[in-house]
Design an enzyme around this catalytic site. Structure first.
Site, PDB file in Angstrom:
ATOM      1  N   ASP A 248      -9.311  -5.264   2.124  1.00 12.53           N
ATOM      2  CA  ASP A 248      -7.975  -6.086   1.724  1.00 12.53           C
ATOM      3  C   ASP A 248      -8.098  -7.512   1.834  1.00 12.53           C
ATOM      4  OD1 ASP A 248      -6.869  -3.727   0.466  1.00 12.53           O
ATOM      5  OD2 ASP A 248      -6.241  -3.034   2.440  1.00 12.53           O
TER       6      ASP A 248
ATOM      7  N   ASP B 198       0.848  -1.307   0.083  1.00 18.77           N
ATOM      8  CA  ASP B 198      -0.055  -0.044   0.082  1.00 18.77           C
ATOM      9  C   ASP B 198       0.850   1.358  -0.021  1.00 18.77           C
ATOM     10  OD1 ASP B 198      -2.398  -1.305  -0.124  1.00 18.77           O
ATOM     11  OD2 ASP B 198      -2.695  -1.307   2.153  1.00 18.77           O
TER      12      ASP B 198
END
Length: 1102
Positions: free
Chosen positions: A751, A442
């Site tokens: 996620d 990320d």
């Protein structure tokens, strides 16, 4: 929903209480492993089993009235002394979800009055009040199962097959010795083995006990979830174990419900109750269904709850109290090591049996002599002890369980990784992380600091300079903007009564916009009081926007906030500085878009705020929860650029990964231009390299590609912008199909699929939701990418240190086995007795493990290429099993690209079956798989070289002394019996010192300087010192038990000198080149060699 005035407090790294529900695909196997229906595992529990558990507990409660008293130690009547509601009634309310009883007490408001809680400000943070509530209603903990005592570990160590064999042998030896030599002298051999076995059992049990304590500590860290709670009108972070009845707890998507409670207020709040009910569908919570169960997850929306039950007074607490926390998980590498141990054990048993037969043949045929030269066997006298003990000595050195070392190594690594801000949730991830070939990271919070500030603002066609200068804006425009900021947020602002600085809570983006709102004159509480929230659309990572409908005196407004270019695309008008609404012309649209691009190229996160008026008649009077907020024909309010600086050290960490053969890829939901700018700043992209497709790609473009097209470009993708959670999942799947070992970072609930699919899921400890953490393998406690790189180092260290230990152990095994076998077959006696070999085993096993397991990771580990997934042919074997279900029923030929052992990427082609020369009906379909990284065997060629150099040296020297030691050591003047004792003692002493000095060589199998960094490993030095001291004590003072005699100083010097020669020998040995091809491949069956050679030749021609 925001509750009253609150603030954020720095939350410490969070762990989590494991949910008993994990992977339903493994539920059958899990149930087969646990025969006892009331001893369920901490994961993989099936839904049916959970239903049975719930029913069983309800039945148990009905039959045992004092169960809660047993758990809490609190007499139920005492509750009424401090609070108007009794614990029993409160527990019944939670257990039965009794809406009638809730209404009888006055609903949530009435219940809060009974619990003396202010629904806006929560309870007082005063310590005495919290202590009183714990005393009355219990604490949010549950009884732990009593941990195994040291005696249990002693008993388990006694079950080791080798030790059982040795104890049986000791009993036989003791019986034979006392029968043939008398009680005074005959007990020494058997008694010595018993004593040595006892020491080994004790050391093993202590080591395993300490390991279990470490795992227990790590489990407690996982369960210690940090939650937000409202106390004294202020949001603060606290441990889940510190919650008390009466607390007000804010909930948001991804949170775990930390206790039983009732909903105070919420918007679109959906709870996943599968961990308690077994039903996989989410349950929407509102005032009609307000009851919340501890242990469930927030699937969507946000809200706040009043805690009404904690700890053992909840079904979750009772369930957790009966869950066994077993860390008996075997990792893939551990399975491989067990296979090696089994193989060594089989070899040892075979050799021991053969030696026993040879020794007995020599003995009974009169070829075995006493020290004085006389024949040992005399007809009519049966003394088979000598031959029997010779076989036991072989068995001792060849069949021992050294692989409990692996558990110690994992426990040690996990504890050290905690100090490096990484909490390991699954053991296998320790070793897998060392094999990672790519990290999909990320951006926000991992590569950046997650400390956001609004630095640019575009309003009414003008870039505000500075960004909080609103003097040119009309009052009406300012009020609309402030209304959108204050109401369309999940954050809150707490204003201390003493007039201190405002304290903000919420996500970093929310806090940045709220902080900007304060700068432009927003009074948060006043702005929220001027309008009423009708409906909320929580921020959605798919649509990348969130909205809220509010009603005020000016009417109903629907405010939206989200990704700038996406919100802009829905805007048909824009608000000017004077508050008038103008249509969005093509020129104005391009101007706004250009502003977004300029902000993005400056590494800014772009967020747009827009609104639209709504007629009150269009709002549904009933079922407003199903109302879909209007999201088209919006009016653009402003666009803000938020700065989130890169973390210090990220660029060097990315470079370290690149040098180590680990490709770092950025996957972010931000604008593609922002992603490129941050990637360039972090070093993920090279300014001189390609920064266009397919190296930089949008999630939408990647999503719309076919699977084959994704496979073609997957190795090139470096940055993916505007990606959805599903895009990240597709990326992971495509990389795994290419043979990559994939590590993925994530913090959001959405996620979870990608974290679960990846080989190693890395969740964020600070910003990560509990759902993300539960789906991950490792929790990065400080959300820092540099900590991810440290995990890679530790993963490689686990693998490297195990290889060091294997090299050291196999050297001892080979040398001792060959020496004893050759001596036994040639002379009928062995120089190393069973007790001596047990001491050598102790050096190899526990002491060797302690010494080599504590080697810290070195920078040299990050100069190697990753081990990768598997060898090319193994990848083919796995994929071929899948292909048999399709048109390709069989593979006729496997082609591995030439020099595949040297290449980091081996391309493998599978050709479908078809008659030679005939055209296959599916044509020549070519399936391509890539094996990324080099798959080295557990014992590498370098290890074999080091092993053979040391083993050959030890075997040669010690056999020379075994056959000619009497003359070399000048013992001719001694009697034959005394000379043999001195000779055997010298051989034993020399053999031990060879291992002590070789332990230094095992530290650095590939480096010539084996002493590098040794002063930093105090435990290694301590183990070497302890081993040396014990060896001196054995020779000088424990000769009666070890069958040794004292040595003079000259023989001591010779023993040490022979051992120390292993240092220069190891240095010179490292100049010997080793083949690239693994040694094991040279011993494959001839047919396989011929096929492999032909394939390589054909590959070279092609």
């Amino acid at each position: 929903m925001a509750v009253g005035r609150s603030s954020s407090a720095p939350t410490s790294p969070a762990a989590e209480i494991r949910s008993p529900v994990r992977d339903s695909a493994e539920e059958t196997d899990a149930e087969e492993k646990f025969d006892d229906a009331f001893d369920i595992p901490h994961k993989n529990a099936s839904h049916d089993r959970l239903r049975r558990w719930r029913a069983a507990f309800l039945f148990k409660e009905a039959g045992e009235k004092d169960l809660r008293e047993a758990y809490t130690g609190i007499k139920l009547p005492t509750a009424s002394h401090s609070f108007p509601i009794e614990l029993e009634k409160l527990t019944t309310l939670n257990r039965d979800h009794d809406s009638v009883m809730l209404q009888e007490v006055g609903g949530v408001k009435g219940l809060s009055n009974l619990l003396k809680t202010n629904l806006d400000k929560g309870i007082s943070p005063n310590g005495d009040e919290l202590l009183q509530r714990r005393g009355v209603f219990g604490s949010n903990t549950y009884p732990r199962k009593k941990r195994k005592s040291i005696l249990r570990f002693v008993f388990e160590a006694c079950k080791d097959l080798t030790l059982i064999i040795l104890m049986v042998a000791a009993a036989i030896s003791l019986t034979l010795g006392m029968t043939t030599e008398g009680a005074d002298e005959g007990w020494y051999d058997g008694g010595s083995i018993f004593l040595a076995v006892f020491i080994v059992i004790l050391v093993t049990a202590i080591s395993d006990y300490r390991q279990s304590l470490q795992f227990r500590h790590l489990n407690e860290e996982k369960q210690n979830i940090q939650v937000e709670v409202v106390r004294g009108g202020k949001r603060c972070g606290t441990s889940i174990f510190d919650l008390v009845v009466g607390d007000v707890v804010p909930l948001k998507i991804g949170d775990q419900v930390p206790a039983d409670g009732v909903l105070i207020s919420g918007h679109s709040l959906a709870i996943d109750e599968s961990s308690m009910t077994g039903e996989s569908k989410t349950v929407h919570k509102d005032q009609k269904a307000p009851f919340l169960m501890s242990g469930c997850k927030v699937a969507d929306g946000y809200g706040s709850m009043l805690v009404t039950g904690v700890g053992a007074n909840t079904e979750w607490g009772q369930l957790m109290a009966n869950i066994s926390e077993d860390n008996g998980e075997e990792t893939p590498l551990q399975v491989r090591l067990n296979g090696v141990a089994t193989f060594i054990g089989m070899v040892g048993l075979t050799v021991a049996g053969a030696v026993l037969v040879v020794l007995w043949i020599r003995y009974f045929t009169g070829h075995t002599k006493n020290p004085d030269g006389s024949t040992q066997f005399v007809a009519g006298t049966t003394r088979a002890k000598t031959g029997f003990m010779g076989a036991i000595r072989i068995l001792t050195i060849a069949t021992h369980d050294c692989w409990h070392y692996f558990g110690f190594r994992l426990a040690y690594s996990m504890r050290k990784m905690m100090r490096d801000k990484a909490l390991v949730r699954r053991l296998s991830s320790c070793e897998t992380m060392g094999s990672a070939t790519t990290i999909c990271s990320d951006k926000t919070g991992t590569l950046t600091l997650n400390k956001m500030t609004v630095v640019q603002a575009y309003f009414g066609g003008t870039m505000l300079d500075p960004c909080d200068d609103i003097r040119t804006m009309s009052c009406g425009a300012t009020e609309l903007l402030i209304e959108g900021i204050a109401q369309n947020t999940t954050g809150t602002i707490f204003l201390p009564e003493d007039g201190g600085d405002a304290e903000l809570s919420g996500s970093p983006t929310e806090k940045a916009i709220l902080s900007w709102g304060l700068k432009i004159g927003m009074d948060f509480n006043d702005a929220r009081s001027k309008s009423q929230i009708l409906h909320v659309f929580p921020f959605n990572s798919e649509k990348k926007r969130g909205g809220v409908a509010v009603q005020s005196d000016a009417g109903v407004h629907v405010h939206w906030k989200g990704a700038a270019e996406l919100v802009l695309s829905s805007c048909k008008s824009w608000l000017t500085l004077d508050g008038s609404v103008q249509p969005m012309s093509a020129e104005k649209y391009n101007e706004c878009k250009k502003s977004i691009e300029d902000m993005a190229m400056s590494s800014l996160r772009c967020v747009a705020l827009a609104y639209c008026p709504c007629e009150i008649d269009t709002i549904p009077k009933e079922d407003i929860a199903d109302w879909k907020l209007p999201e088209d024909d919006l009016i653009l309010l402003c666009i803000v650029g938020i700065k989130d600086p890169c973390r210090p050290g990220v660029r060097s960490a990315v470079q370290l990964c690149t040098n180590a053969g680990v490709k770092v890829r950025m996957v972010t939901g931000d604008n593609i231009e922002t992603a490129k700018a941050i990637a360039l700043e972090c070093g993920i992209l090279d300014a001189n390299g390609a920064i266009s497709e397919p190296f930089v790609i949008e999630g939408k473009v990647f999503r719309e590609m076919s699977e084959a097209a994704r496979g073609d470009i997957i190795d090139k993708i470096t940055v993916m912008g505007r990606s959805s959670p599903n895009d990240k999942l597709l990326l992971v799947q495509a990389l795994k199909r290419k043979g990559h070992v994939v590590a993925v970072t994530g913090d959001g609930t959405n996620d979870a699929p990608a974290l679960h699919e990846a080989d190693i899921g890395l969740s964020m400890g600070i910003s990560g939701t509990e759902v993300a953490k539960e789906s991950s393998d490792i929790i990065i406690l400080d959300d820092n990418f540099t900590s991810v790189v440290k995990v890679v180092r530790w993963g490689r260290s686990v693998y490297a240190n195990i290889q060091k230990f294997i090299q050291f152990q196999l050297t001892v095994n080979v040398a001792a086995l060959v020496i004893n076998v050759v001596a036994a077959v040639s002379s009928g006696d062995v120089p190393l007795n069973a007790v001596e070999l047990l001491w050598v085993n102790l050096i190899m096993d526990t002491l060797g493990a302690l010494a080599l397991a504590t080697e810290p990771p070195t920078d040299n580990l990050m100069k190697r290429q990753p081990v990768g997934r598997r060898h090319a042919r193994q990848v083919i074997a796995r994929e071929n099993r899948r292909l048999t279900q399709g048109a390709c029923r069989q593979v006729t030929r496997v082609h591995v690209a030439a020099e595949s052992y040297k290449e980091q990427r081996a391309v493998v082609l599978l050709y479908p079956l078809g008659k030679q020369g005939a055209e296959h009906k599916h044509k020549d379909i070519i399936f391509e798989f890539a094996c990324v990284g080099h798959q080295e065997p557990l014992v590498t060629n370098i290890m074999w070289r080091n092993l053979f150099v040391q083993a050959i040296y030890q075997i040669a020297i010690l056999l020379i002394f075994d056959f000619s030691g009497r003359s070399i050591l000048r013992l001719k003047n001694e009697s034959r019996a005394d000379a043999e004792k001195i000779q055997n003692t010298f051989i034993f002493n020399t053999f031990v010192f060879c291992q002590i000095f070789n332990e230094f060589n095992a530290r650095k199998p590939e480096e010539k300087n084996v002493f590098k960094g040794i002063t930093k490993n105090h435990l290694f030095i301590g183990i070497i010192a302890i081993t040396t001291i014990f060896q001196i004590l054995i020779i000088e003072f424990l000769g009666k038990f070890f069958k040794t005699v004292r040595l003079n100083w000259r023989l001591w010097l010779v023993s040490v000198a022979i051992g120390i020669i292993s240092w220069p020998l190891a240095y010179l040995g490292k100049f010997i080149p080793v083949p690239v091809r693994p040694l094991q491949d040279y011993f494959k069956p001839t047919c396989l060699k011929r096929t492999s050679r032909r394939d390589e030749e054909e590959g070279g021609q092609s």
